[in-house]
Every structure is written in C-alpha cells, then in structure tokens.
Design a protein around this motif. Structure first.
Motif, short mmCIF file in Angstrom:
data_model
loop_
_atom_site.label_atom_id
_atom_site.label_comp_id
_atom_site.label_asym_id
_atom_site.label_seq_id
_atom_site.Cartn_x
_atom_site.Cartn_y
_atom_site.Cartn_z
N ALA A 126 10.83 4.35 -3.56
CA ALA A 126 9.86 4.48 -4.64
C ALA A 126 10.32 3.71 -5.88
O ALA A 126 9.51 3.07 -6.56
CB ALA A 126 9.63 5.94 -4.98
N GLU A 127 11.61 3.76 -6.14
CA GLU A 127 12.16 3.07 -7.32
C GLU A 127 11.96 1.55 -7.22
O GLU A 127 11.52 0.90 -8.17
CB GLU A 127 13.65 3.40 -7.44
N ILE A 128 12.27 0.99 -6.04
CA ILE A 128 12.15 -0.46 -5.85
C ILE A 128 10.68 -0.88 -5.88
O ILE A 128 10.31 -1.88 -6.50
CB ILE A 128 12.81 -0.89 -4.53
N ALA A 129 9.83 -0.10 -5.20
CA ALA A 129 8.41 -0.43 -5.15
C ALA A 129 7.79 -0.36 -6.54
O ALA A 129 6.98 -1.22 -6.92
CB ALA A 129 7.69 0.51 -4.20
N VAL A 140 -0.79 1.32 -9.01
CA VAL A 140 -1.41 1.82 -7.79
C VAL A 140 -0.55 2.95 -7.26
O VAL A 140 0.68 2.97 -7.46
CB VAL A 140 -1.55 0.69 -6.73
N ASP A 141 -1.17 3.92 -6.61
CA ASP A 141 -0.46 5.07 -6.05
C ASP A 141 0.43 4.61 -4.90
O ASP A 141 -0.05 4.03 -3.92
CB ASP A 141 -1.48 6.09 -5.55
N LEU A 142 1.74 4.84 -5.01
CA LEU A 142 2.69 4.42 -3.98
C LEU A 142 2.42 5.06 -2.64
O LEU A 142 2.76 4.49 -1.59
CB LEU A 142 4.13 4.73 -4.42
N ASP A 143 1.83 6.24 -2.64
CA ASP A 143 1.59 6.98 -1.40
C ASP A 143 0.23 6.70 -0.78
O ASP A 143 -0.13 7.28 0.25
CB ASP A 143 1.73 8.49 -1.65
N GLU A 144 -0.54 5.79 -1.40
CA GLU A 144 -1.88 5.48 -0.89
C GLU A 144 -1.76 4.56 0.33
O GLU A 144 -1.08 3.53 0.29
CB GLU A 144 -2.70 4.76 -1.97
N ALA A 160 3.80 -8.20 -4.35
CA ALA A 160 4.85 -7.27 -4.80
C ALA A 160 5.96 -7.15 -3.76
O ALA A 160 7.14 -7.01 -4.09
CB ALA A 160 4.25 -5.90 -5.10
N ARG A 161 5.59 -7.20 -2.48
CA ARG A 161 6.60 -7.14 -1.41
C ARG A 161 7.55 -8.32 -1.51
O ARG A 161 8.77 -8.18 -1.32
CB ARG A 161 5.92 -7.11 -0.05
#
Length: 510
Positions: A126-129, A140-144, A160-161
């Motif tokens: 989550a930190e890197i994303a 944007v929601d990371l868990d979407e 972003a990747r």
C-alpha cells in the motif's frame, strides 16, 4: 541536448537495431540515444516499427542485429528481467492490467513485497502504490478492482505501475489515447516533472501537438527505417508529418462534408436506460453522421452498447427502419442481422480474435456470404479479405498474418474491414481513430465519409474534439447519461461542445 549531468551522455541507446518477422523487416538499422532529463518523441505511421523498437529496448524482443546499452553497458539481448532490473520501464499501448486484481496489486504486479515465508507485505504494498499514485497526482481506492475503473483511470494505474519501479528510463506508447484533454495536460505535466528529476523518457504518440508541447527532440521512423532525429525547435508539425508519410500531407486537408439533405430515419432509439444511461432518444438518418460528444465516463459508450443490445438495457426500444419495414433490436445478434455494424472502443478485447489471421477475422461476420452449401469457401475468403484489406489500406497487406502481430492502427483497420464487408445500413464507431497515425486517420475519416455518402446512417463516438467536429453533421453532447445539448455542424465548435460536456450553459436543447 544535455541532461542534469551536463555532458549529454545517453542513459539508454540502441545501436544499429535490426528486427524481422517471418522475412518482413520491421526495424532496419535504427539507432537512437536519450540522455537523462530528455523527453524524446518517437513518431511514425502505424507499422513504422516504433513499438518493435521499444520492445527491443525493453528486452521483450531479441534483435537480429544491433545492441542496447544502458550507461554504456551492453544489455543481454531479449532479457526482460535485466532490462527491468536496470531501470527500463515500458508502458504498452494496450493495457496489461489484471481486471480482477486491485489497484495496489496491479501496481506491484511482478514486484510484490513479501515478508518472511513469502507472505505478501500488504502495508508495504500500500505504501509503494500510494507513493506512485501521488507521483502521478491521481487519487483512487487501492482496494478497488481494476475492472471497476474507467478506461482513463486504468491508463493512470498502468503508468503508476511503471513509476513504482523507480525507473531511469520510461517508455510510453500512446499514453494519452484514452484521456480527456484535461487528463492529458495532467499527464504531460507529470512527465515533465519526472524528466526534470533526470529520467530519460521516450514518448510515442500520433498526436503531433503533444510531441511539440512535451518533447525536446523527435525521431521519425518510416517503414522500419530511421528518417530523421531533430530538435523540436528546428522543425515544424508539417515537416514531421511529411517525414512520417513520405509525401506531402496537409494537416488541414480534412474538412466537414457540405451535406444538408439526408434520407429517412434509419435508426431510432427511444428512452434507452442502462447502467450510466438515463433515458436517451436518438434518430439517425440515411447519409447522416451523428456525433456523440462528452467527457470520458459521460455514458456515451454505455448508451450505444445498450442501444444495440451489446449490454443489458433496462428500458427503451431500438428499431432499424428500412424499405418500409421496422425491425426491433433487442439483442446484439439482432442488431447485426438488421444491418448494424459496431466498431467497439476496445478493439483488442471486443473487436478482434488476435490469434486468428486477418483473413479469418474479416470472414467472421461474413460467413454467410462466403459459404457454398454451408461450407466456407477458402478461395472466396482469400479474395474477399484481399479486397477489403486494400480498401482500408492495411499495411502490410498480409492477410495470412495473425491480427495480433499488427500495430494498433492496423488492427483498427482490420475491424473496419470486417464490417465493411457486410455493407452495413447503420454503422456505430466508438473512438474510431484512437491510437492511429495521422495518415491512417485521414484514410479512416475518408472511409467514414464514404459510408455516409453511400447512404449509411453513421454514429461516431469520439473524445477527439477536432475529429468529432470534422465528421459530424450534428453533435449530441452527453453528460451524466443524458443528452444535454444538440449542436448542428454550422454551430458546433470546441468551446460549445466542451461547455456542454463540462456542465456549462448550452446553445441548443440544454
């Protein structure tokens, strides 16, 4: 051109790259070098060799000849892992996200952080994303799950990747093809910030104004050969276009049709409701080109898909009216049977069988006409496919080659070819020239106008405002799943369309 290190030495260079596929030379002795801090444009018609060259740089393809160097060190040919580990990130034109996985999982795909015993380190993920998305200026929601995101947001997640890998070289292939003008400006600003930090960026685009807004230098490829590499300040858009196509091609050659009389209504939709569509009516007459404008997510694609039965329609009716006969369209199969052709927004996902040949793709919706006593006639298919490949100027015109081996623009031509074979009475085109070079764009626009001149009823969905204005006899602007304004060709301009699309005061029917 010198980067932050001041000496102009390239971070990445390709030297004498040659790559062939089955005897056809895709890249022929091409060299390119990009120093830190430079944004280097790469342009050329579809099939010019741009994507092939970039895949060689990224280690995806092994060149027949030539080498790739990073900081003067020769990289192992065809070694994707070494290229990634060395700091080369490629963002492909066609997205490679996993739809069912979350935003965070996609951003860290291939480099997921783990704890002891191999368990995923969710907090580090989550930190890197989050850091990569903040670098992009995107929320944007990371868990979407990615499948729930708009096409434009998926593009940002894909970039972003690449950014999450902390690359030294960032290669982007048509990154703004799915973006609105505002989203494009946002992305270009972000890329300039990355270049200012010392990244070497290679930027592939058919949008010539973007090249002149963003890039320091530009390289032109044509038919696999390097035509020129030039400083942006020493050239002009017209010179670059002429170098791309190998002939003079006036940028202003496209113009609206001068047509004021149309035939009877051929397609009639009433009260169409679906997810994202809130009751839209539409009439399209024979010989008329109707444009659907609006921002990404406004509901244009959702409307045409529900109208044609490609997606679930919650309410409303669609009818095709020909020769005094009215045929109700309840399913997509019924739409095709009634004489409707649909060129989808996602050509790779919905428009083509990538592992099949051009010939077989063109034959798919035309099997009835190509059969004798219920059996497909091979000679008929070949002759039929060759003729249509010539009509759409497929390059190269190799109908036995797999569709997936062609560039994006040529894949779009294959989709057009298979539907042209049916001589449709109604044709719906969703983003018909996305990812298509300037020469091919002119050719596709000519085909669309020819269809209308021949009496077809045409619907064009496009986020490219100049395209929409050039092609359309009338533009219906969609916002929040409703038509919020209707602009005839003589009234519509970029300002009036964008005012309606963004929620301002319309001119007609707002």
């Amino acid at each position: 051109m010198t980067g932050p290190n001041g000496d102009g030495r390239p971070i990445i260079e390709a030297d004498g790259i040659v790559k062939s596929f089955g005897g056809a030379v895709a890249v022929n002795d091409v060299s390119i070098a990009v120093p830190p801090g430079e944004i280097h444009g790469l342009v050329g018609e579809n099939g010019a060799g741009k994507s092939t060259l970039m895949r060689v740089l990224a280690g995806i393809l092994t060149p027949d000849r030539g080498v790739v160097r990073l900081d003067g060190r020769e990289l192992e040919a065809g070694d994707t892992r070494e290229a990634l580990d060395s700091g080369i990130s490629l963002v492909h034109q066609e997205l490679s996200l996993i739809p069912e996985m979350t935003v965070a999982e996609n951003i860290l795909l291939g480099s997921t952080p783990t704890r002891a015993l191999g368990f995923i380190d969710r907090s580090r993920q989550a930190e890197i994303a989050t850091a990569a998305l903040q670098e992009m200026g995107v929320t944007v929601d990371l868990d979407e799950p990615v499948v729930r995101l708009s096409v434009a947001m998926r593009q940002f997640v894909e970039i972003a990747r690449a950014v999450a890998r902390n690359p030294r070289v960032l290669i982007l292939d048509e990154p703004t093809a799915t973006l609105t003008p505002a989203e494009t400006d946002h992305l270009l600003d972000m890329l300039q910030r990355l270049a200012d930090r010392g990244l070497a960026i290679i930027y592939i685009s058919h949008r010539i104004p973007e090249i002149f807004t963003l890039c320091d230098r530009v390289t032109v490829l044509r038919d696999g050969n390097l035509v020129t590499t030039v400083d942006i300040g020493d050239t002009s858009p017209q010179e670059i276009v002429d170098a791309m196509v190998g002939r003079e091609l006036r940028l202003d050659m496209e113009s609206r049709r001068d047509v004021t009389e149309f035939g009877d209504v051929v397609l009639r939709a009433r009260g169409i409701r679906a997810d994202g569509v809130n009751g839209i009516d539409l009439d399209v007459r024979a010989g008329e080109i109707v444009g659907l404008g609006g921002l990404v997510g406004a509901g244009r694609t959702e409307f045409v898909r529900a109208m044609l039965g490609a997606d679930i329609r919650q309410a409303g009716t669609t009818a095709v009216l020909l020769d005094g006969t009215e045929r109700q369209v309840r399913t997509y199969r019924g739409a095709v049977s009634a004489g409707v052709a649909y060129v989808t927004e996602e050509r790779r996902a919905d428009g083509l069988a990538l592992a099949m040949t051009v010939s077989d793709n063109i034959a798919l919706p035309n099997r009835g006409a190509l059969s004798q006593f219920g059996v497909l006639a091979t000679s008929k298919i070949s002759e039929f496919a060759k003729r249509l490949a010539n009509v759409v100027t497929l390059r190269p015109p190799e109908i036995q080659r797999e569709a997936g081996d062609f560039s994006g623009g040529n894949q779009q031509k294959i989709v057009l070819a298979k539907w042209l074979g049916r001589e449709p009475d109604v044709i719906v085109l969703d983003e018909p020239t996305r990812g298509v070079d300037v020469g091919a764009k002119v050719e596709i626009h000519r085909l669309i106008k020819d269809l209308a001149d021949g009496g077809a009823a045409v619907i064009v969905v496009s986020s490219d405002l100049p395209e929409l204005l050039e092609l359309s006899d009338v533009i219906h602007v969609v916002r929040d799943g409703k038509v919020v304004g209707t602009l005839p060709a003589g009234v519509a301009d970029e300002r009036s369309v964008m005012t309606l699309a963004a929620g301002g005061t319309g001119l007609i029917g707002a």
